[in-house]
Design an enzyme around this catalytic site. Structure first.
Site, mmCIF file in Angstrom:
data_model
loop_
_atom_site.group_PDB
_atom_site.id
_atom_site.type_symbol
_atom_site.label_atom_id
_atom_site.label_comp_id
_atom_site.label_asym_id
_atom_site.label_seq_id
_atom_site.Cartn_x
_atom_site.Cartn_y
_atom_site.Cartn_z
ATOM 1 N N PHE A 130 0.833 -1.193 0.000
ATOM 2 C CA PHE A 130 0.000 0.000 0.000
ATOM 3 C C PHE A 130 0.871 1.248 0.000
ATOM 4 O O PHE A 130 1.906 1.304 0.677
ATOM 5 C CB PHE A 130 -0.886 0.053 1.247
ATOM 6 C CG PHE A 130 -2.022 -0.929 1.258
ATOM 7 C CD1 PHE A 130 -3.224 -0.637 0.642
ATOM 8 C CD2 PHE A 130 -1.875 -2.159 1.890
ATOM 9 C CE1 PHE A 130 -4.271 -1.542 0.646
ATOM 10 C CE2 PHE A 130 -2.917 -3.070 1.911
ATOM 11 C CZ PHE A 130 -4.118 -2.764 1.291
ATOM 12 N N ASP A 131 0.455 2.240 -0.776
ATOM 13 C CA ASP A 131 0.932 3.603 -0.584
ATOM 14 C C ASP A 131 0.147 4.178 0.589
ATOM 15 O O ASP A 131 -0.890 3.628 0.978
ATOM 16 C CB ASP A 131 0.684 4.404 -1.873
ATOM 17 C CG ASP A 131 0.860 5.887 -1.667
ATOM 18 O OD1 ASP A 131 1.938 6.299 -1.213
ATOM 19 O OD2 ASP A 131 -0.098 6.635 -1.936
ATOM 20 N N LYS A 132 0.611 5.270 1.162
ATOM 21 C CA LYS A 132 -0.115 5.843 2.300
ATOM 22 C C LYS A 132 -0.931 7.068 1.898
ATOM 23 O O LYS A 132 -2.153 7.008 1.796
ATOM 24 C CB LYS A 132 0.858 6.209 3.431
ATOM 25 C CG LYS A 132 0.142 6.796 4.667
ATOM 26 C CD LYS A 132 1.128 7.125 5.762
ATOM 27 C CE LYS A 132 1.995 8.319 5.401
ATOM 28 N NZ LYS A 132 1.196 9.590 5.337
ATOM 29 N N THR A 133 -0.235 8.171 1.615
ATOM 30 C CA THR A 133 -0.935 9.424 1.374
ATOM 31 C C THR A 133 -1.721 9.368 0.073
ATOM 32 O O THR A 133 -1.170 9.099 -0.993
ATOM 33 C CB THR A 133 0.067 10.586 1.321
ATOM 34 O OG1 THR A 133 0.850 10.578 2.513
ATOM 35 C CG2 THR A 133 -0.661 11.917 1.196
ATOM 36 N N ASP A 188 -1.851 5.774 -5.665
ATOM 37 C CA ASP A 188 -2.678 6.824 -6.265
ATOM 38 C C ASP A 188 -1.888 7.912 -6.971
ATOM 39 O O ASP A 188 -2.451 8.672 -7.756
ATOM 40 C CB ASP A 188 -3.530 7.495 -5.172
ATOM 41 C CG ASP A 188 -2.721 8.479 -4.348
ATOM 42 O OD1 ASP A 188 -3.081 9.664 -4.292
ATOM 43 O OD2 ASP A 188 -1.703 8.072 -3.758
#
Length: 658
Positions: A346-349, A532
């Site tokens: 997962f990416d975070k922001t 994203d």
């Protein structure tokens, strides 16, 4: 369209390609009806020969329209001494064509020219889908390229001209207006400001940069006009490096293609050997014509028609079920890749949390807590209608002012890189100076702004991230499937820890994310990357299987395998379950079809299976595996007791502490 690395984005004639496929499909469908009539008719041989010749002509037309890529791919594989999936189609086409030519020359027996047409259309359709998806991704990437980004270059006499970023020379002075994207890497020479870099760096708050600071291409200026001196060539920027990494990953063969090639390495030699042995045996026992007929019958019965219909049906059923969870995959082959995933990154922001800052808490200075309502009303008036990131953060939590207490903003001054200052007043004449500025000397754990009223600090507002509630349960759910969870973020380690993901790579730039994904792939890990931003695009393309959040950057959405609406984290483990159920059923169907093909090939080699009988048995087999594929619609996918969409979207509740 050229990328900075010298790669070119193709401009394929997609419309003409689809037109050829549609026209070929119409011909193939009509050939099916005519061939059925020919194979069951009792007309005079002379009349049927004319119809058979017409069917042969239609088949040659379909080959001319859509068969080129298949034949070219098979030839390339042959020259490389590799048995690829193209050979599976060519072998099947050879069997159908051989039996049909034999029947046409003999003046009796069934013809299977329509099988050739149908399989060519099926192959061309899949190939065109993959080609179109790749070209769309490259076209979006091209929009970010150095030759499409425009830079406003200021000359020594003060005049300005617009030029592609790729033509900006080191040392040129570039002007960037508020709201614009920085076109080239550079160093600020005049003033400073706030820069939105979440797409590149993963930080959820704007970055304040002063004169002398380096600014990357792709960052967006928030609150001021800035001057920067171009540093190096545009081709050397991080942004263009990401674009070239995306291009390189898109050039690599897809995982589904590699899996299909592994299948053909043993299936094709077995079928071809069986056909050759059949021809040799019958040549000794009968005439060469009959030997060819039986050998071609072996190739025809080996056609995996059951899988050809049931496998796409099962995968499309899974695609439809995934949509119930807010996940839309572009290709059915990605369902198989999703089932094999053993690590979700997962990416975070922007993925697990909004890319914009949010006010988490407000700490009041001595004596100001009693006047909190009035101060918040002043802040609401000062921030009213602004797109400034601090205004958007406060706008999420500030209540509407009570009647009779409305404040009106009289003046506004932007403090570049710091915040805003406004003069607000009431109808009674009372007025105040409200300043909302970046707090100095705060750590990453205390990211926020100060609120000043008439020059006096009234409160400190701390920014935070609205991480989804219940995320730890989702991490446990994914781990329960035997899948590892990792976090790759450009943000700092302190904020990465708040996600609850133990294996976290923090402070990672786009190439560091890409390299980490590449290292995992080298260990034969099967990855799903969920991101994203532009900074995720190279890693997403390298991972092979990826999901982009629906509100993400166009480049991320273009390179991703699918789109996730981002509303419910529980959709990720549910998707893994659906994919595994589907592939398990496909494998069961494959074993059934393989057993059928082996029996059919043995009977055909012995001369005991007429092609018409083989066709009837194939229909029965297809019916069975098709029913089993449709049964996936009723299979449960969520965790025990959990229905699709049963977990509401997470909402962060802000605690107001005095």
């Amino acid at each position: 369209e050229a990328f900075a690395c010298g790669c070119a984005a193709p401009q394929g004639a997609a419309l003409w390609g689809w037109a050829r496929i549609v026209f070929s499909a119409i011909l193939a469908v009509n050939s099916m009806a005519v061939a059925l009539a020919v194979n069951t008719a009792s007309d005079a041989p002379g009349e049927l020969r004319i119809v058979r010749l017409a069917l042969a002509g239609v088949t040659l037309l379909v080959v001319a329209l859509v068969g080129g890529p298949l034949l070219a791919g098979a030839w390339r594989a042959l020259r490389a001494r590799r048995l690829g999936v193209e050979f599976l189609f060519v072998l099947t086409l050879g069997g159908a064509l051989g039996v049909s030519v034999q029947s046409m020359l003999a003046g009796n027996g069934p013809v299977y020219f329509e099988v050739v047409s149908i399989l060519l259309v099926v192959y061309a359709f899949g190939a065109q889908l993959n080609r179109s998806a790749r070209e769309r991704a490259l076209a979006v990437a091209g929009r970010y390229g150095a030759e499409r980004r425009l830079a406003r270059v200021r000359a020594a006499d003060g005049s300005e001209r617009s030029t592609p970023a790729g033509q900006v020379l080191p040392g040129d002075t570039v002007v960037v207006l508020p709201g614009e994207m920085v076109p080239v890497d550079g160093v600020l020479t005049g003033g400073g400001g706030l820069f939105e870099e979440s797409n590149l760096r993963g930080e959820f708050v704007p970055v304040s940069r002063d004169a002398g600071s380096r600014v990357p291409a792709g960052a967006a200026v928030v609150d001021s006009q800035v001057l920067l001196q171009a540093a190096g060539q545009a081709a050397d920027s991080v942004l263009d490096g990401v674009l070239c990494a995306v291009r390189g990953a898109l050039e690599a063969p897809a995982e589904a293609q590699r899996a299909a090639d592994r299948l053909t390495r043993w299936f094709l030699p077995a079928v071809f050997s069986a056909a050759l042995l059949t021809f040799a045996g019958w040549s000794l026992a009968a005439c060469p014509g009959q030997a060819l007929f039986h050998a071609m019958a072996v190739l025809l019965v080996a056609c995996p028609c059951a899988l050809g219909f049931a496998t796409p049906l099962a995968l499309n059923t899974a695609i439809n079920r995934l949509r119930e969870y807010g996940i839309a995959l572009a290709r059915v082959a990605d369902v198989e890749a999703l089932a094999a995933v053993d690590c979700v990154i997962f990416d975070k922001t922007g993925t697990l949390s909004p890319a914009a800052a949010a006010v988490e808490s407000i700490h009041w200075r001595d004596g100001w807590a009693e006047r909190a309502g009035q101060v918040l009303a002043l802040v609401a008036a000062a921030e009213d209608g602004l797109t400034h990131p601090y205004a958007q953060a406060f706008g999420q939590i500030l209540p509407a002012p009570p009647g009779g207490a409305r404040w009106i903003r009289e003046s506004l001054r932007i403090l570049p890189g710091e915040g805003i200052e406004a003069r607000v007043r009431r109808a009674a004449g009372e007025s105040h100076r409200v300043t909302i500025r970046r707090a100095a000397g705060k750590t990453d754990e205390e990211e926020g702004v100060e609120i000043l009223v008439d020059g006096v600090v009234a409160a400190f507002a701390r920014f935070g991230e609205a991480l989804p509630a219940g995320r730890e349960a989702v991490w446990r759910d994914i781990a329960g499937l035997g899948v590892e969870v990792r976090l790759f973020t450009g943000d700092n380690a302190a904020r990465a820890r708040r996600t609850g993901i133990a294996r976290a790579l923090a402070g990672a730039d786009p190439m560091a994310k890409r390299d980490a994904v590449r290292a995992l792939r080298a260990q034969d890990r099967r990855l799903l990357f969920v991101g994203d931003g532009i900074n995720d695009a190279a890693a997403m393309a390298e991972a092979g299987l990826s999901l982009a959040v629906s509100h993400g950057a166009p480049l991320a959405r273009a390179v991703a395998s699918g789109i996730w609406d981002g509303s419910d984290l529980a959709a990720i483990p549910a998707a893994l379950r659906i994919a595994r159920q589907t592939v398990r059923r496909v494998h069961q169907n494959f074993r059934w079809a393989l057993g059928y093909n082996l029996v059919g090939m043995a009977l055909a080699a012995a001369g005991l299976l007429h092609p018409v009988t083989a066709a009837v048995l194939m229909v029965a087999s297809s019916t069975l595996v098709t029913w089993r594929a449709l049964a996936l619609l009723d299979a449960p996918a969520g965790a025990p007791g959990q229905a699709p969409g049963g977990i509401p979207a997470a909402k962060e509740i802000y605690a107001w502490r005095g």
